[in-house]
Design an enzyme around this catalytic site. Structure first.
Site, mmCIF file in Angstrom:
data_model
loop_
_atom_site.group_PDB
_atom_site.id
_atom_site.type_symbol
_atom_site.label_atom_id
_atom_site.label_comp_id
_atom_site.label_asym_id
_atom_site.label_seq_id
_atom_site.Cartn_x
_atom_site.Cartn_y
_atom_site.Cartn_z
ATOM 1 N N GLU A 78 0.799 -1.221 0.000
ATOM 2 C CA GLU A 78 0.000 0.000 0.000
ATOM 3 C C GLU A 78 0.830 1.269 0.000
ATOM 4 O OE1 GLU A 78 0.625 -0.730 4.409
ATOM 5 O OE2 GLU A 78 0.543 -1.873 2.559
ATOM 6 N N ASP A 107 -0.182 -5.123 14.158
ATOM 7 C CA ASP A 107 0.429 -5.924 13.108
ATOM 8 C C ASP A 107 1.899 -6.165 13.432
ATOM 9 O OD1 ASP A 107 0.419 -7.330 10.681
ATOM 10 O OD2 ASP A 107 1.102 -5.588 9.556
ATOM 11 N N ASP A 154 5.911 1.169 10.965
ATOM 12 C CA ASP A 154 4.648 0.750 10.340
ATOM 13 C C ASP A 154 3.490 0.814 11.337
ATOM 14 O OD1 ASP A 154 5.942 0.339 7.965
ATOM 15 O OD2 ASP A 154 6.158 -1.821 8.225
#
Length: 295
Positions: A81, A228, A245
């Site tokens: 993404e 995540d 992230d």
């Protein structure tokens, strides 16, 4: 400004022309002296609002001069993404004003091969009702809004975690779908390795695990889970773990899946260390994070 731009009478008088020495100014770059070349642009810092800049106080290495140039030096990581590029922000001919940044650029859904699961964004709200409708309809505007949402969500998460003392890259600025943050690596542009690529003995790995537990505790105490977490979004630089992230950061209370995602983070981390003969119990870690979140 009045000191720099004196009256025309003073500037043309013979005495003033003899006394004024312009040599100290000859090496100062101006917009007329320098033009961006290939892979360059003028710094975007002056164009953004204060709310789109990182938390105060800004680290000393942050370059805020309007005379700086942004130069792309290559790509650090390609993702489903977003892509991350290495960027140099520097004032020409001034070595003291130079820094390396990681530029993360989100794609809209037309150019992305991955759509982040809605499970991460449950419990979040969109203030603009037009944006909310566009997201629901998945219109062209809605797809652009979705990309913007992820860049701003990651910027906000980095700001909050930085202020809480979590080991995250310093968020320099966000500008549309581009997030600029501290580059974790050396001065030559070599990025720090991910935990997954680290080859250490059991004692060193145990120390890294303890650092990860500490950062997870900071998240949990603030009511969040990474969502995540894995050995692929943890960097190891100079013996210190840094977490990256963060666009999917999860509010473990507001999000109905929050505790499940926190538990998954614990399982991912403990399983990775256990496979490397550093046995750790995911349920014990989960219980510790729950205690931290309700403290």
């Amino acid at each position: 400004m009045s000191d720099l731009f004196a009256s025309s009478e003073a500037s043309t008088s013979p005495s003033s022309s003899r006394l004024f020495d312009a040599s100290p100014f000859e090496s100062v770059p101006t917009f007329a002296d320098v033009e961006p070349g290939d892979g360059q642009r003028w710094t975007t810092w002056p164009a953004i609002t204060p709310s789109e800049r990182g938390p105060l106080p800004w680290p000393a290495w942050v370059v805020t001069s309007a005379g700086a140039l942004d130069t792309e030096l290559g790509i650090l990581k390609t993702g489903k993404e977003a892509d991350v590029f290495l960027l140099e922000r520097a004032v020409p001919d001034d070595p003291a004003q130079r820094t390396l940044l990681a530029a993360k650029r989100y794609r809209d859904s037309d150019h992305s091969s991955f759509h982040r699961s809605g499970v991460y964004s449950e419990g979040r709200s969109t203030r603009n009702t037009r944006d909310t409708r566009a997201l629901a309809k998945k219109s062209e505007h809605g797809r652009a809004v979705a990309a913007l949402q992820w860049s701003f969500a990651e910027f906000d998460a980095l700001c909050r975690m930085w202020e809480l003392g979590a080991p995250v890259p310093y968020p320099v600025q966000v500008n549309g779908t581009e997030l600029l943050m501290e580059f974790i690596g050396d001065e030559s542009g070599v990025a720090a390795p991910r935990l997954a690529a680290v080859r250490s003995d059991r004692a060193e790995l145990a120390g890294l695990y303890d650092q990860i537990v500490d950062l997870m505790r900071v998240f949990a105490a603030a009511g969040f889970a990474h969502g995540d977490l894995s050995a692929y979004n943890l960097l190891v630089h100079d013996g210190r773990v840094r977490v990256i992230d963060l666009p999917q950061i999860v509010d473990i209370v507001a999000n109905p899946q929050g505790l499940d995602l926190l538990h998954r983070d614990c399982v991912n981390i403990c399983d990775w260390f256990t496979r490397r003969r550093v046995e750790r119990d995911a349920e014990e870690l989960f219980a510790e994070m729950l205690a931290a979140s309700y403290a």
